[in-house]
Write an enzyme that holds these catalytic residues in place. Structure first.
Site: not given
Ligand code: AMP
Length: 586
Positions: A253, A273, A418
């Site tokens: 991630k 996004r 989500r």
């Molecule tokens: P969050 O911002 O904590 O909701 O986490 C989701 C975000 O993680 C996504 O919108 C992406 O911008 C990011 N992200 C980073 N690495 C990945 C990955 N391998 N697959 C999907 N999302 C990722």
């Protein structure tokens, strides 16, 4: 359609905060709108004139609009400003001044139509270059001269981006399902085409013109952004494996900014996004995609990460944010180089892949990407055990990532949702306290005292509840603000100030000031506790209790990359609370 009819509807919408009543009012409005203008009616009701991703603004500051109101009502700008200071709203000011009737009313006043208002606003937005401010003012003045007082109020509010009827895209989709889809059962099909097109107006028009069947075969367009698929979170590898059926793919991630790249021949567009067109901010990424993706037409997704030019290591998200700027792009590009880690592929050469499985999409991605040092596929490993997850997690942290993403092998791409097909697992859940941050939406404020006299003392913060499309309060935030933040906050917030609690906000507190749920802040808390007053996860863990973040502190990070609907959800908060209980039990 007469513009006055639309204004009548707007007053009705303003008079209620009940979601169901709003939907009924919108159903009536959509039913009586001609198919030819139904898209325009949708945009205007949302307080804009185009879908969100279109990079065009009306471009008239409050001062210029005040000047135009003065012209159209035949009084001096000074007087308008005096009135404005009293009402605090230029829309109401325009209405009152029109009522006073000092303007030279044309003998042959035509009644304004929705078409005419829309066309004029469109011309205002499109006029650019030298002399454009004058042209914009003249165009707006022509509308205001012909407008009835109430019409003037709403025109001014739309122009200033302050319509704020409390209507969200989702409320319009509800109304469309009833008005044209044959009932609530059609909501899913309508929502899917909305997520694939990011355009409420286009969906409304297609549905009104051709019926529900046309939406069932809705086609993705390269160049039009798709709503991003989002992830749920869980707090342990065991739960992740259980949720995903004992096997899943893991990816790093990355801690950067998500981007959706659309490639059509030599042309590449980049969307954030939040659906903003960010192409001009990342000429380096644009070039990478153009040169190293072999498909003629495709849509791919990945994370842009800032790279330390001296060590090649990844910088955290905050560093990348310095690349978010209008000017001096070339210089910052040299100072902060980037890399792109691709993790998904939604469309390749006429083939819609959002309905394909994760594994198939990944295969396509591997086929079309030529990897370079700067353009890579995200690391991927298929795992079946807790140990494998632990090891992969450690590797990701070592590489400078913030955790891992677990993905269902046969999961489709759920645009705008989500769901549980993607699950994030971050480092911070592992601490004994709530070491992870949450992203919360500012919905209200309370006045401060002492050093904060005359400004906001605490902010009322909320998480997003997907089930109801509402914002539920979770804490009052008063700590962590630097002097700079304290100065900056009112400026950012006052643009979104509204008269009453927003219809999508659920709060047991009566704030001194209410805001539209727009601004997202990153908040660090010490733990989550059950709360008898906050409405997040109400009745979900315990009867008559919600959840609160204890000792919340602003981290200094404005999450401008997040739309309010992308803030931490109440389901996530519930999961975090459960994880915390487990830690305590250990
Ligand atoms: P969050 O911002 O904590 O909701 O986490 C989701 C975000 O993680 C996504 O919108 C992406 O911008 C990011 N992200 C980073 N690495 C990945 C990955 N391998 N697959 C999907 N999302 C990722």
């Amino acid at each position: 359609m007469k513009f006055s009819e639309l204004c009548e509807t707007y007053s009705k919408l303003e008079a209620t905060t009940k979601r169901l009543e709003m939907t009924d009012i919108l159903v009536d409005l959509l039913k009586k709108s001609d198919n030819a203008i139904i898209d325009k009616v949708c945009y205007l009701t949302l307080g804009r004139i185009y879908p969100e991703y279109v990079d065009l603004e009306l471009g008239l500051a409050e001062k210029m609009v005040a000047k135009t109101v003065a012209m159209a009502s035949g009084i001096s700008q000074k007087e308008v400003e005096k009135y404005l200071a009293k009402t605090g709203d230029l829309g109401t000011t325009a209405q009152e001044l029109k009522k006073m009737g000092k303007a030279q009313i044309t003998l042959f006043t035509r009644e304004l139509t929705v078409e005419r208002v829309f066309e004029t606003l469109d011309k205002i937005a499109r006029s650019a270059g030298t002399g454009s401010q004058d042209r914009k003012v003249k165009l707006l003045a022509s509308l205001l001269l012909e407008a009835f007082p109430e019409e003037a109020k709403y025109i001014v509010r739309i122009v200033l981006g302050q319509l704020r009827l409390g209507v969200a895209d989702m409320t319009i989709l509800d109304a469309l399902a009833i008005a044209y889809g044959g009932g609530k059962e059609s909501r899913e099909v309508i929502e899917r085409s909305y997520h694939l097109s990011s355009d409420v107006g286009a969906v409304a028009k297609a549905l009104a013109d051709k019926g529900l069947d046309v939406l069932k075969s809705f086609k993705i367009q390269v160049g039009t952004p798709i709503h991003s698929m989002l992830a749920q979170r869980l707090a342990s590898p065991e739960e992740i494996l259980e949720k995903l059926g004992g096997v899943c793919a893991l990816e790093f991630k990355f801690d950067g900014e998500r981007v959706q790249a659309h490639k059509k021949g030599e042309e590449v567009l980049l969307f954030s996004r939040r659906l903003e067109n960010v192409t001009h901010q990342f000429p380096d990424i644009q070039m990478l995609v153009k040169d190293n993706i072999k498909a003629k037409k495709c849509i791919v997704e990945g994370e842009i990460v800032a790279i330390n030019p001296e060590t090649g290591e990844m910088y955290p998200f905050q560093v990348l944010m310095q690349r978010r700027r209008k000017y001096g792009i070339k210089k910052t590009m040299e100072k902060i180089p980037t890399a792109l880690f691709l993790f998904d592929c939604l469309y390749v050469d006429e083939q819609d892949l959002t309905i394909s499985s994760y594994l198939d999409r990944r295969k396509q991605l591997e086929k079309i990407v030529r990897e370079t040092e700067q353009l890579q596929l995200s690391e991927k490993k298929i795992v079946k055990t807790v140990e494998e997850i632990e090891t992969f997690f450690e590797q990701s942290i070592e590489r400078g990532c913030e955790g891992i993403m677990a993905k269902s092998l046969d999961g489709v791409y759920q645009a705008g949702a989500r769901g549980w097909l993607w699950i994030k697992y971050k480092r911070d859940y592992r601490g004994p306290e709530l070491a992870d941050t949450v992203d919360l939406v500012v919905v209200g404020a309370f006045y401060g005292r002492g050093r904060r006299g005359g400004t906001y003392g605490t902010l009322l913060m909320a998480g997003y509840e997907e089930e109801t499309d509402m914002f539920k309060t979770v804490c009052k935030l008063g700590a962590g603000f630097s002097d700079e933040n304290l100065e900056e906050l009112p400026r950012k917030l006052n643009k979104h100030r509204i008269r009453d609690r927003h219809s999508r906000v659920d709060s047991n507190f009566e704030a001194d000031v209410w805001f539209e749920p727009v601004i997202v802040l990153e908040v660090q808390g010490s733990e989550l506790t059950l709360s008898p007053t906050h409405t997040a996860a109400w009745n979900k863990i315990k009867k008559n209790a919600g959840l609160a973040v204890r000792f919340p502190r602003f981290t200094g990070r404005f999450r401008e990359d997040k739309a309010p609907e992308q803030a931490t959800t109440t389901v996530e908060l519930k999961e975090m609370y459960k994880a915390q209980l487990k830690q305590i039990e250990k």
